[in-house]
Design an enzyme around this catalytic site. Sequence first.
Site, mmCIF file in Angstrom:
data_model
loop_
_atom_site.group_PDB
_atom_site.id
_atom_site.type_symbol
_atom_site.label_atom_id
_atom_site.label_comp_id
_atom_site.label_asym_id
_atom_site.label_seq_id
_atom_site.Cartn_x
_atom_site.Cartn_y
_atom_site.Cartn_z
ATOM 1 N N TRP A 10 57.123 39.335 30.841
ATOM 2 C CA TRP A 10 58.002 40.398 30.341
ATOM 3 C C TRP A 10 57.957 41.659 31.206
ATOM 4 O O TRP A 10 58.750 42.574 30.990
ATOM 5 C CB TRP A 10 57.606 40.766 28.907
ATOM 6 C CG TRP A 10 58.147 39.826 27.866
ATOM 7 C CD1 TRP A 10 58.927 38.723 28.072
ATOM 8 C CD2 TRP A 10 57.955 39.930 26.452
ATOM 9 N NE1 TRP A 10 59.235 38.133 26.868
ATOM 10 C CE2 TRP A 10 58.653 38.855 25.859
ATOM 11 C CE3 TRP A 10 57.274 40.825 25.625
ATOM 12 C CZ2 TRP A 10 58.671 38.637 24.478
ATOM 13 C CZ3 TRP A 10 57.289 40.615 24.249
ATOM 14 C CH2 TRP A 10 57.984 39.539 23.689
ATOM 15 N N HIS A 98 50.338 39.847 40.958
ATOM 16 C CA HIS A 98 51.807 39.824 41.011
ATOM 17 C C HIS A 98 52.282 40.765 42.129
ATOM 18 O O HIS A 98 51.684 41.815 42.362
ATOM 19 C CB HIS A 98 52.379 40.255 39.658
ATOM 20 C CG HIS A 98 53.846 40.004 39.566
ATOM 21 N ND1 HIS A 98 54.766 40.852 40.147
ATOM 22 C CD2 HIS A 98 54.543 38.991 39.018
ATOM 23 C CE1 HIS A 98 55.982 40.363 39.940
ATOM 24 N NE2 HIS A 98 55.877 39.236 39.257
ATOM 25 N N GLU A 100 54.509 42.881 42.300
ATOM 26 C CA GLU A 100 54.766 44.266 41.880
ATOM 27 C C GLU A 100 53.468 45.060 41.793
ATOM 28 O O GLU A 100 53.453 46.267 42.051
ATOM 29 C CB GLU A 100 55.531 44.272 40.549
ATOM 30 C CG GLU A 100 56.974 43.803 40.764
ATOM 31 C CD GLU A 100 57.607 43.080 39.596
ATOM 32 O OE1 GLU A 100 57.071 43.138 38.476
ATOM 33 O OE2 GLU A 100 58.655 42.431 39.803
ATOM 34 N N GLY A 153 63.562 38.832 40.893
ATOM 35 C CA GLY A 153 64.511 39.754 40.270
ATOM 36 C C GLY A 153 65.815 39.917 41.026
ATOM 37 O O GLY A 153 66.578 40.836 40.756
ATOM 38 N N SER A 183 63.486 34.361 40.219
ATOM 39 C CA SER A 183 64.847 34.090 39.744
ATOM 40 C C SER A 183 65.010 32.688 39.137
ATOM 41 O O SER A 183 66.039 32.033 39.337
ATOM 42 C CB SER A 183 65.856 34.331 40.866
ATOM 43 O OG SER A 183 65.821 35.684 41.273
ATOM 44 N N GLY A 204 60.687 35.771 35.000
ATOM 45 C CA GLY A 204 60.578 37.150 34.546
ATOM 46 C C GLY A 204 61.801 37.506 33.713
ATOM 47 O O GLY A 204 61.785 37.432 32.490
ATOM 48 N N GLY A 205 62.897 37.857 34.402
ATOM 49 C CA GLY A 205 64.132 38.258 33.727
ATOM 50 C C GLY A 205 64.573 37.270 32.645
ATOM 51 O O GLY A 205 64.989 37.671 31.552
HETATM 52 P P1 PGA Z 1 62.240 37.000 37.983
HETATM 53 O O1 PGA Z 1 60.694 37.450 38.036
HETATM 54 O O2 PGA Z 1 62.264 35.683 37.260
HETATM 55 O O3 PGA Z 1 62.920 38.094 37.217
HETATM 56 O O4 PGA Z 1 62.698 36.869 39.375
HETATM 57 C C1 PGA Z 1 59.696 36.533 38.347
HETATM 58 C C2 PGA Z 1 58.384 37.232 38.448
HETATM 59 O O5 PGA Z 1 58.337 38.389 38.878
HETATM 60 O O6 PGA Z 1 57.336 36.671 38.100
#
Ligand code: PGA
Length: 223
Positions: A10, A98, A100, A153, A183, A204-205
């Site tokens: 999330w 991750h 990020e 993302g 993605s 993620g999304g």
């Molecule tokens: P995403 O993110 O599915 O939005 O690309 C994946 C992730 O960051 O683990």
Amino acid sequence: MKKVLIAGNWKSNKGITEAQDWLRQFKLQTSNLKLETTRVVLFAPYTLLYALKQEIDHLHLPIELGAQDVSSYPDGAYTGAVNARQIKELADWVLVGHSERRQYFGETDEILEKKANQAKKLSLKVIYCVPDDKTAIPIGVDVVAYEPVWAIGTGKSDTPENANTAISTIKAKTQVMTVYGGSVTDQNVVSFLSQDAIDGVLPGGASLDPMKFGNLIKNAAGL
Ligand code: PGA
């Protein structure tokens, strides 16, 4: 038939009421689904874990909980940090490394190894994320997630074939279950899971909406 891991991330989204609503809608969406071939984990912000745990028990949902990070230190004078022992009271999994965290919080391979070690001391299961098949992976992690940065993302996933090759390389080095992230959607999940080396996905999304996430799991379970 292989048992696949579907791990929703999330990120920094949702408050308590939204999280509870998500679970109720997810239950409606997946009510007839038998999760014999899929294992579902939800990586949520720390502030939601307690409420999610209560509601998952209440609704008898087959969802395991994870935290998105863990302190590289144990209990002590580390203001703002949430450590493995505290997480263990609420969740069984942690996400470490991750992209990020690496990009926005400056986490290095060295810090990330300490985090993975703290988590393992408390027997938390660790999903360790790497952007390619060359990045160092600490010994003892339970799952690796191959997530090319450009695919996160962006709506532009890696090809299933490329992901399979990178994951094969990672597994040859680590002998550890490895999933793909970047993605992933309900539409493309099957193309990844049909590859022989790919053991699961980390959306993620597509995990933010209970309908989409439910569909993603249904499609994966229908394999
Ligand atoms: P995403 O993110 O599915 O939005 O690309 C994946 C992730 O960051 O683990």
